[in-house]
Design an enzyme around this catalytic site. Sequence first.
Site, PDB file in Angstrom:
ATOM      1  N   CYS A 127       0.871  -1.105  -0.217  1.00 15.40           N
ATOM      2  CA  CYS A 127       0.045  -0.011   0.190  1.00 15.40           C
ATOM      3  C   CYS A 127       0.754   1.343   0.096  1.00 15.40           C
ATOM      4  O   CYS A 127       0.210   2.292   0.229  1.00 15.40           O
ATOM      5  CB  CYS A 127      -1.134   0.188   1.177  1.00 15.40           C
TER       6      CYS A 127
ATOM      7  N   CYS B 160      -3.972  -4.394   6.793  1.00 10.79           N
ATOM      8  CA  CYS B 160      -2.482  -3.748   7.608  1.00 10.79           C
ATOM      9  C   CYS B 160      -1.329  -4.410   8.879  1.00 10.79           C
ATOM     10  O   CYS B 160      -0.854  -4.562   9.501  1.00 10.79           O
ATOM     11  CB  CYS B 160      -3.322  -2.779   8.128  1.00 10.79           C
TER      12      CYS B 160
END
Length: 150
Positions: free
Chosen positions: A54, A123
């Site tokens: 990301c 994440c």
Amino acid sequence: MSIDIDKLAKRLEDSILEDAREVFSETVLEHAYNPRNMGEISDADGVGKITGTCGDTVQISIRVEDGRIRESRFLTDGCGTSIACGSMLTEMIKDRTIEEALMIKSNDLLRSLDGLPDEHVHCTVLAVDTLHAAIDDYTELRSNKQTWVR
Ligand code: FES
């Protein structure tokens, strides 16, 4: 007409939080807004730093005594979820042995945070990978020290 800026800011903050509550668990929001263990350890025994797909970077540093992680700190330039992940993960590994910390998987972190929306699950992977990198660094530094002593 006078505008009460503080009142306006509070109303805006409340409405952002209300929106966030529809998507994130209370646990995620609590850790994102009040992160534990944020920062770095200057003379850490191991440091891991990874940039995820990301584009966000997470760093975790650990202090190890008697084979247990006595202190850990994290930094991130990423999303609010990465803050919650770093905060929760550094709490989860407190006083754990290296072996126990290595057994923590991204799913464990996900469960501890009471879940995340699908688009933020990665994440947790980034945070756990970074912890493993910090432990690898610790293991490598330790084996180098032992080589010097011989
Ligand atoms: Fe990159 Fe969360 S979107 S760590």
